[in-house]
Design an enzyme around this catalytic site. Structure first.
Site, PDB file in Angstrom:
ATOM      1  N   GLY A 238       0.800  -1.250  -0.073  1.00 11.85           N
ATOM      2  CA  GLY A 238       0.070   0.120  -0.086  1.00 11.85           C
ATOM      3  C   GLY A 238       0.782   1.504   0.041  1.00 11.85           C
ATOM      4  N   ARG A 313      -6.247   3.633 -15.121  1.00 13.75           N
ATOM      5  CA  ARG A 313      -5.957   4.271 -13.795  1.00 13.75           C
ATOM      6  C   ARG A 313      -7.029   5.656 -13.944  1.00 13.75           C
ATOM      7  NH1 ARG A 313      -2.454   5.513 -11.426  1.00 13.75           N
ATOM      8  NH2 ARG A 313      -3.214   5.123  -9.439  1.00 13.75           N
ATOM      9  N   TYR A 317      -9.749   5.545 -11.517  1.00 14.54           N
ATOM     10  CA  TYR A 317      -9.442   6.483 -10.247  1.00 14.54           C
ATOM     11  C   TYR A 317      -9.299   7.684 -10.093  1.00 14.54           C
ATOM     12  CZ  TYR A 317      -8.103   1.372  -9.441  1.00 14.54           C
ATOM     13  OH  TYR A 317      -8.096  -0.002  -9.415  1.00 14.54           O
ATOM     14  N   CYS A 345     -14.410   4.613 -27.381  1.00 14.97           N
ATOM     15  CA  CYS A 345     -15.666   5.314 -27.467  1.00 14.97           C
ATOM     16  C   CYS A 345     -16.384   5.595 -26.142  1.00 14.97           C
ATOM     17  CB  CYS A 345     -16.636   4.745 -28.654  1.00 14.97           C
ATOM     18  SG  CYS A 345     -16.047   4.995 -30.163  1.00 14.97           S
ATOM     19  N   TYR A 374      -0.554  -1.816 -12.024  1.00 17.36           N
ATOM     20  CA  TYR A 374      -1.857  -1.426 -12.349  1.00 17.36           C
ATOM     21  C   TYR A 374      -2.024  -0.811 -13.831  1.00 17.36           C
ATOM     22  CZ  TYR A 374      -1.743  -2.502  -7.483  1.00 17.36           C
ATOM     23  OH  TYR A 374      -1.649  -3.104  -6.285  1.00 17.36           O
TER      24      TYR A 374
HETATM   25  C1  LIG Z   1      -3.258  -5.053  -3.827  1.00 16.92           C
HETATM   26  C2  LIG Z   1      -2.598  -5.509  -2.652  1.00 16.92           C
HETATM   27  C3  LIG Z   1      -1.266  -5.266  -2.278  1.00 16.92           C
HETATM   28  C4  LIG Z   1      -0.317  -4.454  -3.070  1.00 16.92           C
HETATM   29  O1  LIG Z   1      -0.676  -3.029  -2.850  1.00 16.92           O
HETATM   30  P1  LIG Z   1       0.230  -1.842  -3.471  1.00 16.92           P
HETATM   31  O2  LIG Z   1      -0.517  -0.522  -3.223  1.00 16.92           O
HETATM   32  O3  LIG Z   1       0.426  -2.218  -4.941  1.00 16.92           O
HETATM   33  O4  LIG Z   1       1.448  -1.966  -2.563  1.00 16.92           O
HETATM   34  C5  LIG Z   1      -0.858  -5.970  -1.390  1.00 16.92           C
HETATM   35  N1  LIG Z   1      -1.613  -6.651  -0.525  1.00 16.92           N
HETATM   36  C6  LIG Z   1      -2.846  -7.186  -0.754  1.00 16.92           C
HETATM   37  C7  LIG Z   1      -3.833  -8.101  -0.249  1.00 16.92           C
HETATM   38  C8  LIG Z   1      -3.441  -6.574  -1.919  1.00 16.92           C
HETATM   39  O5  LIG Z   1      -4.621  -6.583  -2.437  1.00 16.92           O
END
Ligand SMILES: *Cc1c(COP(=O)(O)O)cnc(C)c1O
Length: 423
Positions: A238, A313, A317, A345, A374
């Protein structure tokens, strides 16, 4: 830090000109830099305790060559489907470095992962625990399990990539965590090994991590006191990356690493992390050609040969991506506002609105930056557009690591049923 720079007036990936690749491969294409992938992985790993497992989140980039590059550095994998599991194994990631996350693992997926001997199942519900126990009994093999707890912290990120507050489908809520561990302990083929979380993606400050790490480690201590064998703590992924240079930069990966290591102090547990974006985003660009410059009523459109099917993306998002001309503009070139769009389109097929760019014309190449995570993995064939091919660069060499599907292969994948054949 990345390895995309202008040399001799042309944007290069390491020591390969993107114009050369465009001439050979055709646009649009994704281009990844080995040195950037390696650097991100090494910097992040170095900030963690020695025996940590860095399990690259395969959903960010599942190209076999990218996975193999990371496998060679000792990376593990976090997979969320049977398909990702196959890719991780095919890239040479050892099963004992693979963790399996996701809310909807099917019986077939659980079976394949257990048979492969993966390191850990990150279980997200009670019914999944029971299903996994049955599968494990069938194989007469114990399933190593960490339970994903929803720490109920707000990661302050885009709603579609926020996973750690109580309203999302992810993890087991605090209120039921103890019962879930008790259930796991009562099942004959479940081996409790740890605890897991993942609060969201593109998290751009450390505070939500700090709060969630503290909650999780406190809880691990409580579980241990109650006799559960918690030897691994999985903090998920994350950590955000800088998509735009005019925003405050996200925390340094090494600061995140120190925070994670600090939270684990005295616990004598193995740290598992699952970074995706952090490793791959800035290691890739999407190169496209301007098909037309179109003058609208009030604005000008730069219409590219890449679309939302290649990189979704921005549409999905509202994500910002830097866009640059592959041929460096003159230093005094005037900037002009363009809406940068694709050919699909859909009004949403738009990479940027009112983006100041140097003057561009039909045939010019542009690079959409920070597209290594992504990007290709979320691409589709919408508008019957085969997804963009992928190229990996290493120093002065490059290779096409996922070719463009040829038009015939694309067409003949479909089948006409008998009743339509008989005229
Ligand atoms: C998507 C995801 C990640 C990776 O997230 P990043 O933001 O790309 O680091 C890690 N663990 C789980 C369970 C995920 O769904």
């Amino acid at each position: 830090m990345n390895h995309f720079h202008y040399k001799g007036g042309v944007l290069h990936a390491e020591n390969v000109s993107l114009t050369d690749i465009a001439d050979a491969v055709g646009t649009p294409f994704y281009c990844y830099s080995t040195a950037t992938l390696e650097r991100h992985f090494k910097v992040f790993s170095a900030a963690l305790p020695k025996d940590s497992l860095v399990a690259f989140s395969v959903k960010a980039n599942n190209n076999l060559a990218v996975l193999k590059t990371l496998a060679n550095l000792g990376a593990g994998a976090d997979v969320v489907s049977g398909g990702e599991l196959r890719r991780a194994l095919a890239a040479g990631i050892p099963p004992d470095k693979i963790v399996f996350s996701g809310v909807g693992k099917t019986k077939n997926e659980l079976t394949a992962a257990l048979a492969a001997g993966i390191y850990q199942f990150n279980v997200e519900s009670e019914p999944e625990l029971i299903a996994l126990d049955r599968v494990a009994e069938g194989l007469n093999r114990k399933a190593p399990v960490a339970i994903r707890i929803n720490p109920d912290v707000d990661a302050h990120t885009h709603a579609k990539i926020s996973t750690g507050h109580a309203e999302t489908k992810f993890g087991i809520p605090w209120s039921r965590a103890r019962d879930a561990y008790a259930l796991a302990a009562s099942l004959g083929f479940i081996d409790i090994v740890g605890i897991d979380m993942h609060i969201g993606s593109q998290v751009s400050d450390l505070a939500p991590f700090e709060a969630a790490f503290a909650k999780l480690t406190d809880y691990a201590k409580e579980l241990r006191a109650s006799g559960f064998a918690i030897s691994r703590i999985d903090f998920g992924g994350g950590l955000g990356v800088p998509y735009r240079s005019d925003n405050a930069p996200p925390p340094d990966p090494s600061e995140y690493g120190r925070l994670a290591a600090g939270a684990l102090k005295g616990l004598d547990a193995q740290l598992i992390v699952e970074p995706g974006r952090l490793i791959a985003a800035n290691a890739g660009v999407l190169v496209a050609t301007v098909t037309y410059v179109k003058h609208g009523e009030n604005k000008d459109f730069l219409i590219l040969d890449a679309g939302m099917n290649d990189l979704i993306r921005p549409a999905m998002y509202d994500a910002y991506h830097g866009i640059v001309a592959v041929e460096a503009p003159l230093p005094d070139a005037p900037l002009h506002d363009y809406d940068v769009v694709g050919p699909v389109c859909e009004t949403g097929d738009c990479f940027a609105r009112a983006r100041p760019l140097p003057p561009l014309k039909s045939g010019d190449a542009v690079a959409i930056l920070a597209a290594g995570a992504y990007g290709a993995t979320m691409s589709s064939a919408y508008n019957a557009r085969p997804p963009a091919p992928e190229v990996l660069v290493k120093d002065d060499a490059y290779a096409v690591v996922r070719p463009r599907l040829d038009d015939d292969a694309f067409l003949t994948a479909d089948r006409i049923p008998d009743w339509l054949r008989k005229a």
